[in-house]
Design a protein around this motif. Structure first.
Motif, PDB file in Angstrom:
ATOM      1  N   LEU A 151       5.241   3.712  -4.276  1.00 51.12           N
ATOM      2  CA  LEU A 151       4.389   2.832  -3.587  1.00 51.12           C
ATOM      3  C   LEU A 151       3.984   2.837  -2.294  1.00 51.12           C
ATOM      4  N   ALA A 152       5.266   2.982  -1.653  1.00 48.68           N
ATOM      5  CA  ALA A 152       5.189   2.952  -0.224  1.00 48.68           C
ATOM      6  C   ALA A 152       4.591   4.053   0.477  1.00 48.68           C
ATOM      7  N   ASN A 153       5.155   5.354  -0.392  1.00 49.68           N
ATOM      8  CA  ASN A 153       4.355   6.748   0.126  1.00 49.68           C
ATOM      9  C   ASN A 153       3.804   7.341  -1.074  1.00 49.68           C
ATOM     10  N   TYR A 203      -5.685   2.432  -0.790  1.00 50.45           N
ATOM     11  CA  TYR A 203      -4.476   2.362  -0.448  1.00 50.45           C
ATOM     12  C   TYR A 203      -4.081   3.924  -0.993  1.00 50.45           C
ATOM     13  N   THR A 237       9.798   3.242  -8.012  1.00 50.98           N
ATOM     14  CA  THR A 237       8.495   2.583  -8.099  1.00 50.98           C
ATOM     15  C   THR A 237       8.121   2.136  -6.590  1.00 50.98           C
ATOM     16  N   GLY A 238       9.338   1.594  -5.796  1.00 52.12           N
ATOM     17  CA  GLY A 238       8.898   1.161  -4.377  1.00 52.12           C
ATOM     18  C   GLY A 238       8.760   2.450  -3.564  1.00 52.12           C
ATOM     19  N   ARG A 242       2.459  -0.377 -16.390  1.00 52.31           N
ATOM     20  CA  ARG A 242       1.895  -0.525 -15.299  1.00 52.31           C
ATOM     21  C   ARG A 242       1.260   0.990 -15.082  1.00 52.31           C
ATOM     22  N   PHE A 282      -1.314   2.622 -11.679  1.00 52.59           N
ATOM     23  CA  PHE A 282      -1.226   1.435 -10.935  1.00 52.59           C
ATOM     24  C   PHE A 282      -1.893   1.406  -9.820  1.00 52.59           C
ATOM     25  N   MET A 283      -1.767   2.338  -8.940  1.00 48.62           N
ATOM     26  CA  MET A 283      -2.604   2.460  -7.728  1.00 48.62           C
ATOM     27  C   MET A 283      -4.086   2.632  -7.788  1.00 48.62           C
ATOM     28  N   PHE A 341      -9.378  -4.225  -5.852  1.00 50.62           N
ATOM     29  CA  PHE A 341      -9.763  -4.818  -4.334  1.00 50.62           C
ATOM     30  C   PHE A 341     -11.116  -4.249  -4.052  1.00 50.62           C
ATOM     31  N   PHE A 387     -13.413  -6.900  -2.411  1.00 52.12           N
ATOM     32  CA  PHE A 387     -13.442  -6.986  -1.018  1.00 52.12           C
ATOM     33  C   PHE A 387     -14.629  -5.943  -0.411  1.00 52.12           C
ATOM     34  N   LYS A 413     -14.811  -3.984   3.190  1.00 52.61           N
ATOM     35  CA  LYS A 413     -13.435  -4.307   3.830  1.00 52.61           C
ATOM     36  C   LYS A 413     -12.332  -3.963   3.454  1.00 52.61           C
ATOM     37  N   TYR A 414     -12.178  -3.357   2.408  1.00 47.39           N
ATOM     38  CA  TYR A 414     -10.882  -2.886   1.843  1.00 47.39           C
ATOM     39  C   TYR A 414     -10.943  -1.325   2.137  1.00 47.39           C
TER      40      TYR A 414
END
Lengths: 200, 387, 289
Positions: free
Chosen positions: C85-87, C280, C81-82, C115, C261-262, C269, C273, C276-277
């Motif tokens: 989400l990081a890449n 990701y 998961t990490g 998720r 999830f993403m 967001f 926002f 402004k957002y």
């Protein structure tokens, strides 16, 4: 010179915010050192809650209160709970509609304001803490009103900023008047060095 | 390298230690956070959750602390500076994967806002009782870096340093806060981004077929060059004892090589890693050794002692692990006694005693946690030590 | 004379052969299907990461010539998961065993599915903990004999497709080590599917599970699959429990759409926002990875 202050009331009155605003005003705009701590319990609302603030010309080493010189109280419960620890020559500020004072030592200087009532007149009782902060600033002179006015923006919702400032001023003006009317001749400015209670 | 200005909220703020820690992480370039709520650390996660969307970071609340630290390790290999935050019970749950982080040399930061223990203990009150767990909590032999802030300002500054050290030495760095510092609100000055030094992990960029993920690089403090998943090197990472290729090898020789290097890369770089603060050590009869919130309370006691004519010095651990052994040994030759002040019933004092090795008296000012010491209690012990 | 090369040497780490798995074990077959699926899915191999936990199947990551992570027991899914989400441009596969993913890692399994993290979980189910010598686990059927159920297992086992569907997986299938072609196809579909995809692979463990239950060797187990398999893509996952030597229903049971999830994060967001957002992982999104 170190001054210990306790802001108290019940959860939901904005007591912690009072501590933050006073600390922020002192630390960022009065060029003093100000350390704020708060009591955490499992209760979120309703019970006695308090924010502790130490304001000093030197870095604050001991972060907690040992014997506050100033007690600000916005509820009967909180006042009864925290009054016994107040320094003998300390200062007590209360919301006069919410706290009935009886058997308070004569040496303690007492100041009362209908903070919540004033707030209701301004449109929202939630502003009671701001009225009280204005009163606190005028009566104790520990934190200047100019610094408070700089500290409030950014710490309250933008759309209520003006109302918050109004509430602060209402309390400040009332405090300034009260001070003039205060019968005893002692200087109302807290001479903290005479009641130094830094923990030893 | 200078900090990415998107994460830096330059200016003077009135912040508690938890929020300051979050701002430190943002300034350091942390862009992946996985955590699980636990008092008194939750405010760090809350601030990260609110700040991350507009700085290009990803926040995820995991199902527990086991997942949080695992995700943080994954996040780091995915190329993001990663962090998690917890307190005692969660710190215990994270121990196994902190070991994986050490073994696989994964840069990451773990913040522990210490509360009173053992077990659920005192969720809302301070303790410094996880200091030995920080050093020894995961199984096996290893060295780790743990740093201890004593104010909200240091929560900001030292969180940046924690990231820098973890990136430089490829090791999980522990920020051992405590409830008092975490929940204490004070002035915190955040400098402009261009004044904040950040260190980014050194990445391999040589030929693909020559990449050895765990090749010892003696020019880089024994720290191997890293690659991220997706960079095209198709490398292997394992928690098993491994050779330079990262492949598991189950024998005593490779174990000796693998584990020794993990230890050496910290122990042989202590001059670069260790920070401490000293005050009036030169002519001191008694030196108070302390850290975190206890150091502030100790300062109060030291001032009282000096007023009474005692020569008392202060040695404040900013880095708890690796322990400043060399410096303590120097001081031990000159002073009569040491007093260790910590919010536990004796942890770092054992390391202090080990380093002093009988050269001077050592006394402990213990406290079971739940509040800070009364300075007069510390004063009493200083006086006894001075006799 | 040209040197003979292994047809999968671009995907397998030939310098790590021979592997640790026993003769007749199903993991090798599953890895073959996995390697073929990676080719069929046409994802650049440099963009793939495989994560394993601990156990016999936990060793899969180490044999794949990909970015590979052999993590701790039970924690492959949160690690993945990490990583994802990081890449977000990575295709991330968790390849591990039933004990690792469903017992010690069970909580992570249901939450990652809930998720809908965009990862692929390939779970090899051999009904026991093999690496440690054949103990009972969360999938051991009643009343199979294992070293820790010497008088026969009496706990009710999980049905993994039911657990996966109930937790929110968008793609759920089950095959056995006998169904190489169908397994390869399902793995390919899973790899191409956005969201939490789950493939269960029923596989023989002749050394421990079969031997203790006097079920013969690996081939005997494949015969059992052959005789007792029912292919039913329409099967209700509530009825997919596996009894001892009972029939096994296999198929592609679930294929549905749900925001990952993403996606959900970016949607939320952007709503809050506005401009402004910056969404990701936008690049990967547009590529349809």
């Amino acid at each position: 010179m170190r001054t210990e202050i306790r802001f108290s009331g019940f959860g939901g009155q904005g007591i912690i915010l009072s501590g933050i605003l006073a600390g922020k005003a002192a630390a960022l705009f009065d060029n003093k050192h100000a350390t704020m701590t708060q009591s955490f319990g499992p209760e979120a609302r309703g019970s006695a809650c308090s924010a502790q603030l130490v304001v000093s010309d030197e870095p604050v080493l001991y972060p907690y209160l040992s014997q506050p010189e100033i007690l600000v109280s916005m509820s009967q419960d909180a006042c009864e709970k925290f009054l016994p620890e107040l320094a003998k020559a300390g200062t007590l500020l209360v919301d006069e509609d919410l706290v009935k004072l009886s058997s308070v030592k004569r040496t303690i200087k007492k100041f009362a304001i209908p903070a919540t009532r004033f707030a209701e007149e301004l449109g929202n009782r939630i502003l009671g803490n701001l009225v009280m902060l204005g009163f606190f600033s005028a009566v104790t002179e520990i934190v200047s009103p100019e610094s408070f006015k700089k500290a409030i923006p950014g710490s309250v919702p933008e759309r209520f900023l003006e109302l918050n400032l109004k509430a602060f001023e209402k309390g400040y003006d009332y405090g300034a008047e009260t001070k003039i009317k205060t019968p005893n001749k002692q200087k109302t400015k807290i001479k903290t060095d005479t009641v130094l209670t830094e923990p030893i | 390298m200078k900090a990415d200005p998107r994460g830096v909220k330059t200016g003077a703020h009135y912040l508690d230690g938890d929020h300051a820690c979050a701002e430190g992480a943002l300034a350091a370039g942390c862009r992946f956070f996985a955590g699980y709520p636990i008092t008194p650390s939750t405010e760090v996660a809350e601030r990260i959750a609110s700040r991350f969307p507009l700085v290009g970071g990803v926040f995820i609340q995991m199902e527990d602390e086991l997942a949080s630290i695992a995700a943080v390790l994954g996040g780091s290999w995915g190329g993001k500076k990663s962090m998690t935050v917890t307190s005692g019970p969660g710190f215990s749950l994270m121990m196994e994967n902190i070991g994986l982080g050490v073994m696989t040399e994964t840069p990451c930061v773990v913040v522990n806002v210490q509360r009173g223990g053992p077990s659920t203990g005192l969720p809302t009150l301070p303790g410094q009782q996880d200091m030995m767990q920080a050093r020894w909590g995961s199984h096996g032999d290893y060295e780790i870096i743990a740093i201890v802030p004593n104010s909200p300002q240091e929560c900001f500054d030292l969180t940046i340093q924690a990231f820098n050290l973890s990136e430089k030495y490829r090791v999980p760095v522990l920020v051992m806060m405590d409830e008092c510092v975490g929940h204490m609100t004070e002035k915190v000055v955040i400098p402009p981004a261009e004044e904040i030094e950040v260190f980014n992990r050194k990445l391999y960029d040589g030929p693909k077929d020559q990449y050895l993920p765990y090749e010892v690089d003696n020019t880089n403090g024994r720290v191997p060059l890293m690659a991220h998943a997706g960079d095209g090197y198709r490398f292997h990472v394992t928690g098993l004892t491994h050779d330079e290729k990262g492949y598991p090898v189950m024998n005593a020789e490779v174990q000796q090589e693998c584990v020794s290097r993990l230890i050496d890369k910290i122990n042989k770089n202590t001059d670069d890693i260790i920070q401490y603060e000293e005050e009036q050590i030169t002519n001191a009869d008694v030196v108070v050794v302390t850290y975190g919130i206890s150091s502030r309370v100790s300062m109060r006691a030291i001032r009282l002692a000096r007023e009474q004519g005692l020569n008392v010095g202060l040695f404040r651990l900013i880095t708890a692990w690796p322990f400043p052994e060399k410096r303590i040994k120097q001081i031990a030759k000159k002073v009569k006694a040491f007093v260790m002040v910590e919010l536990n019933l004796g942890q770092m004092v054992y390391e202090l005693e080990r380093c002093i090795a009988g050269k001077a008296k050592v006394k402990l000012a213990p406290h079971a946690g739940g509040w800070v010491h009364n300075p007069t209690d510390i004063l009493k012990i200083i006086k006894e030590a001075a006799k | 004379m040209t040197e003979a090369t292994h047809p999968m040497e671009n995907i397998l780490r030939m310098d790590r052969m021979p592997h640790i798995w026993c003769p007749g074990c199903g993991i090798g077959t599953a890895v073959t299907a996995f390697a073929m699926a990676l080719e069929k899915a046409e994802i650049p191999l440099d963009n793939i990461a495989v994560v394993s936990g601990i156990g016999c199947t936990g060793r899969v990551a180490g044999y794949m010539k990909l970015d590979s992570f052999h993590t701790t027991h039970g924690r492959a899914i949160p690690f993945a998961t990490g990583l994802k989400l990081a890449n977000p441009e990575l295709t991330v596969i968790v390849f591990s065993g039933d004990g690792d993913l469903i017992a010690i890692g069970g909580n992570h399994f249901i939450h990652a599915a809930r998720r809908n993290v965009d990862i692929n979980v390939f779970c090899l189910n051999n009904f026991n903990y093999a690496m440690t010598g054949g103990q009972s686990g969360p999938t051991t059927p009643e009343p199979a004999i294992t070293t820790t159920s010497p008088y026969g297992a009496f706990e009710h086992p999980f049905s993994l497709p039911f657990l996966a569907e109930g937790s929110g997986a968008v793609y759920v299938s089950r095959w056995t080590a006998l169904h190489i072609r169908r397994l390869t196809n399902s793995m390919t579909e899973a790899l191409q599917k956005r969201g939490f995809s789950f493939v269960e692979i029923i596989a023989p463990c002749p050394t421990l599970y079969s031997r203790r239950n006097r079920l013969g060797d690996g081939l005997e187990e494949l015969k059992y699959y052959h005789d007792q398999i029912v292919i039913d893509h329409e099967a209700d996952t509530r009825e997919l429990g596996i009894g001892f030597r009972d029939q096994i229903v296999v198929g592609n049971f679930v294929d549905r759409e749900r925001p990952t999830f993403m996606d959900a994060l970016n949607t939320r967001f952007t709503e809050v926002f506005g401009k402004k957002y910056e969404p990701y992982g936008k690049v990967a999104h547009e590529n349809g990875n």
